[in-house]
Design an enzyme around this catalytic site. Sequence first.
Site, PDB file in Angstrom:
ATOM      1  N   ASN A  58     -30.665 -64.894  -9.097  1.00 33.26           N
ATOM      2  CA  ASN A  58     -30.875 -63.663  -9.856  1.00 33.26           C
ATOM      3  C   ASN A  58     -29.581 -63.078 -10.426  1.00 33.26           C
ATOM      4  O   ASN A  58     -28.571 -63.034  -9.724  1.00 33.26           O
ATOM      5  CB  ASN A  58     -31.534 -62.609  -8.962  1.00 33.26           C
ATOM      6  CG  ASN A  58     -32.900 -63.049  -8.481  1.00 33.26           C
ATOM      7  OD1 ASN A  58     -33.627 -63.749  -9.204  1.00 33.26           O
ATOM      8  ND2 ASN A  58     -33.253 -62.686  -7.268  1.00 33.26           N
ATOM      9  N   GLN A  99     -17.764 -25.594  -9.533  1.00 33.37           N
ATOM     10  CA  GLN A  99     -17.536 -26.464  -8.391  1.00 33.37           C
ATOM     11  C   GLN A  99     -18.426 -27.713  -8.464  1.00 33.37           C
ATOM     12  O   GLN A  99     -18.105 -28.749  -7.888  1.00 33.37           O
ATOM     13  CB  GLN A  99     -17.811 -25.678  -7.100  1.00 33.37           C
ATOM     14  CG  GLN A  99     -17.540 -26.435  -5.832  1.00 33.37           C
ATOM     15  CD  GLN A  99     -17.459 -25.489  -4.643  1.00 33.37           C
ATOM     16  OE1 GLN A  99     -16.511 -24.730  -4.513  1.00 33.37           O
ATOM     17  NE2 GLN A  99     -18.457 -25.519  -3.785  1.00 33.37           N
ATOM     18  N   LYS A 120     -34.840 -69.139  -6.624  1.00 30.24           N
ATOM     19  CA  LYS A 120     -34.308 -68.035  -7.436  1.00 30.24           C
ATOM     20  C   LYS A 120     -32.785 -67.940  -7.434  1.00 30.24           C
ATOM     21  O   LYS A 120     -32.137 -68.149  -6.428  1.00 30.24           O
ATOM     22  CB  LYS A 120     -34.877 -66.698  -6.938  1.00 30.24           C
ATOM     23  CG  LYS A 120     -36.346 -66.501  -7.238  1.00 30.24           C
ATOM     24  CD  LYS A 120     -36.661 -66.458  -8.729  1.00 30.24           C
ATOM     25  CE  LYS A 120     -36.271 -65.138  -9.344  1.00 30.24           C
ATOM     26  NZ  LYS A 120     -37.117 -64.030  -8.884  1.00 30.24           N
ATOM     27  N   TYR A 132     -13.973 -18.287 -15.074  1.00 28.59           N
ATOM     28  CA  TYR A 132     -14.410 -19.175 -14.002  1.00 28.59           C
ATOM     29  C   TYR A 132     -15.677 -18.654 -13.333  1.00 28.59           C
ATOM     30  O   TYR A 132     -15.820 -17.457 -13.079  1.00 28.59           O
ATOM     31  CB  TYR A 132     -13.303 -19.313 -12.938  1.00 28.59           C
ATOM     32  CG  TYR A 132     -13.766 -20.168 -11.764  1.00 28.59           C
ATOM     33  CD1 TYR A 132     -13.663 -21.552 -11.805  1.00 28.59           C
ATOM     34  CD2 TYR A 132     -14.361 -19.583 -10.645  1.00 28.59           C
ATOM     35  CE1 TYR A 132     -14.122 -22.329 -10.755  1.00 28.59           C
ATOM     36  CE2 TYR A 132     -14.822 -20.353  -9.586  1.00 28.59           C
ATOM     37  CZ  TYR A 132     -14.709 -21.725  -9.654  1.00 28.59           C
ATOM     38  OH  TYR A 132     -15.168 -22.499  -8.622  1.00 28.59           O
ATOM     39  N   GLU A 137     -27.874 -56.788 -13.980  1.00 29.69           N
ATOM     40  CA  GLU A 137     -29.014 -55.888 -13.739  1.00 29.69           C
ATOM     41  C   GLU A 137     -28.549 -54.552 -13.171  1.00 29.69           C
ATOM     42  O   GLU A 137     -29.020 -53.487 -13.557  1.00 29.69           O
ATOM     43  CB  GLU A 137     -30.009 -56.530 -12.755  1.00 29.69           C
ATOM     44  CG  GLU A 137     -30.815 -57.646 -13.364  1.00 29.69           C
ATOM     45  CD  GLU A 137     -31.728 -58.299 -12.327  1.00 29.69           C
ATOM     46  OE1 GLU A 137     -32.944 -58.161 -12.465  1.00 29.69           O
ATOM     47  OE2 GLU A 137     -31.215 -58.935 -11.387  1.00 29.69           O
ATOM     48  N   SER A 174     -33.099 -65.155  -3.601  1.00 27.75           N
ATOM     49  CA  SER A 174     -34.243 -64.382  -3.128  1.00 27.75           C
ATOM     50  C   SER A 174     -34.488 -64.745  -1.680  1.00 27.75           C
ATOM     51  O   SER A 174     -34.316 -65.901  -1.272  1.00 27.75           O
ATOM     52  CB  SER A 174     -35.465 -64.736  -3.974  1.00 27.75           C
ATOM     53  OG  SER A 174     -36.651 -64.437  -3.264  1.00 27.75           O
ATOM     54  N   THR A 206     -33.242 -60.529 -34.915  1.00 26.25           N
ATOM     55  CA  THR A 206     -33.613 -59.146 -35.203  1.00 26.25           C
ATOM     56  C   THR A 206     -35.034 -59.024 -34.636  1.00 26.25           C
ATOM     57  O   THR A 206     -35.806 -59.992 -34.662  1.00 26.25           O
ATOM     58  CB  THR A 206     -33.610 -58.818 -36.709  1.00 26.25           C
ATOM     59  OG1 THR A 206     -34.536 -59.683 -37.364  1.00 26.25           O
ATOM     60  CG2 THR A 206     -32.227 -59.014 -37.325  1.00 26.25           C
ATOM     61  N   HIS A 207     -35.348 -57.884 -34.070  1.00 29.93           N
ATOM     62  CA  HIS A 207     -36.647 -57.688 -33.391  1.00 29.93           C
ATOM     63  C   HIS A 207     -36.857 -58.714 -32.268  1.00 29.93           C
ATOM     64  O   HIS A 207     -37.993 -59.027 -31.920  1.00 29.93           O
ATOM     65  CB  HIS A 207     -37.828 -57.779 -34.369  1.00 29.93           C
ATOM     66  CG  HIS A 207     -37.622 -57.029 -35.632  1.00 29.93           C
ATOM     67  ND1 HIS A 207     -38.016 -55.717 -35.800  1.00 29.93           N
ATOM     68  CD2 HIS A 207     -37.028 -57.393 -36.794  1.00 29.93           C
ATOM     69  CE1 HIS A 207     -37.692 -55.312 -37.020  1.00 29.93           C
ATOM     70  NE2 HIS A 207     -37.078 -56.292 -37.646  1.00 29.93           N
TER      71      HIS A 207
END
Length: 463
Positions: A289, A326, A287, A321, A294, A281, A159-160
Amino acid sequence: MNDNVEKPWGGRFTEPTDAFVEAFTASVTFDKRLYAQDIAGSVAHATMLAKVGVLTDDERDAIVAGLVVIKTEIEVGEFEWSVAREDVHMNIEARLIENIGDVGKKLHTGRSRNDQVATDIRLYLRDELQACVAELTRLQIALVDLAEREADTIMPGFTHLQTAQPVTFGHHLLAWFENLKRDHGRLTDCAKRTNIMPLGAAALAGTSFPIDREYTAQLLGFDAPTENSLDSVSDRDFAIEFVSAAALIMMHLSRFSEEIILWASTQFNFIELGDSFCTGSSIMPQKKNPDVPELIRGKTGRITGNLMSLLMLMKGQPLAYNKDNQEDKEPLFDTVDNLRASLRVFADMIPALSAKHDNMREAARRGFSTATDLADYLVRQGVPFRDAHEVVGKAVRLGVDTERDLAEMSLAELQGFSDKIQQDVFDVLTLEGSVAARDHLGGTAPAQVRAAAQRARQWLSAN
Ligand code: ARG
């Protein structure tokens, strides 16, 4: 071609459309995507018109055969889409007239592009909803499979984002299953309101021809025709509901993605994400990733944006309408494409995620995650909870100062905080004891995780 003679509505005009206005008002560049639905709607409409005697059987046959040819032309890439013909509806109709002659001009009897487009979008979304539910279900199955395998794996619960209490990884994964179960319900619920047919509303008031809307609805597999013509051509609630459900799904995937990104970091080091779901990378050779989660986290923004677009699109519109409508298509298409892709890649990614059990366990051990268990132990010995909380707080203080977990203190040390503490305290201070103790419906005990996974499988086979 910028000549109003070519426009089906050109009769009352004396000047040609401004070239830029023509491009500005056209939607064919994006609504051509609805060609299959548009043709299906036209085939059903012509079939119905023949049934009620507005078209002869020969006229119907010529129109239906002509539409089938156009569908093929589109699918083999031979159809020439024209911005001068504004949208998918007029492109197909104009081509039909070119191909089959004057009889093609009868197709638009008793309908308008207003009910036509509303029908096309509903047909489109009906199918896409099914595809989204299928991808969502696949993700849910992947989660249950992994949760069952990880029913005994201990990790810190947060929590937190501070270590709170030990939980099982399986329990954590099934939390996301519950989120997705509600999402599943929202999509299937939205499908019910989507599968209603506006065709027959014509421009806004209905038509003077003796149409049989139940029959057209049946031909197109709609559950029923809509009840009010003005509502039929102006309602886009079903699309907003879908995008709203999509925004919630993406919000859930985004939160889950955030966890995966954190867990895959060197600092947490709780999981290994398969190489096929990561990229490297171009400058830093070390790296790896987590691009997939993400990007899903990132796409959540545009889908929430699409929801805002549609809500704002509708908020100022009087019945019925308006051309504003559109603008419904691009946010809807974008939502469908990105939601489907996100669900698909997420479902594929889950089996590629492997838990680093030792690291998870070690993290749970480090953060005094069994402090509540010690307090609960004291309560069972008759100490009021608030006093127990105080006692344990002091023990934690000693742990912080001496860099030891509660389980690493001696019995004598612990008894220094409360004489109610006996040798059996060590049973509750262990991580395994802590999770096993939470053995009730909804709790984190491995036995409960296995039972919950069983129920999840039952739910999956019933839904
Ligand atoms: N392209 C239009 C749309 O997507 C079709 C309906 C046009 N109707 C009209 N009266 N201009 O909404």
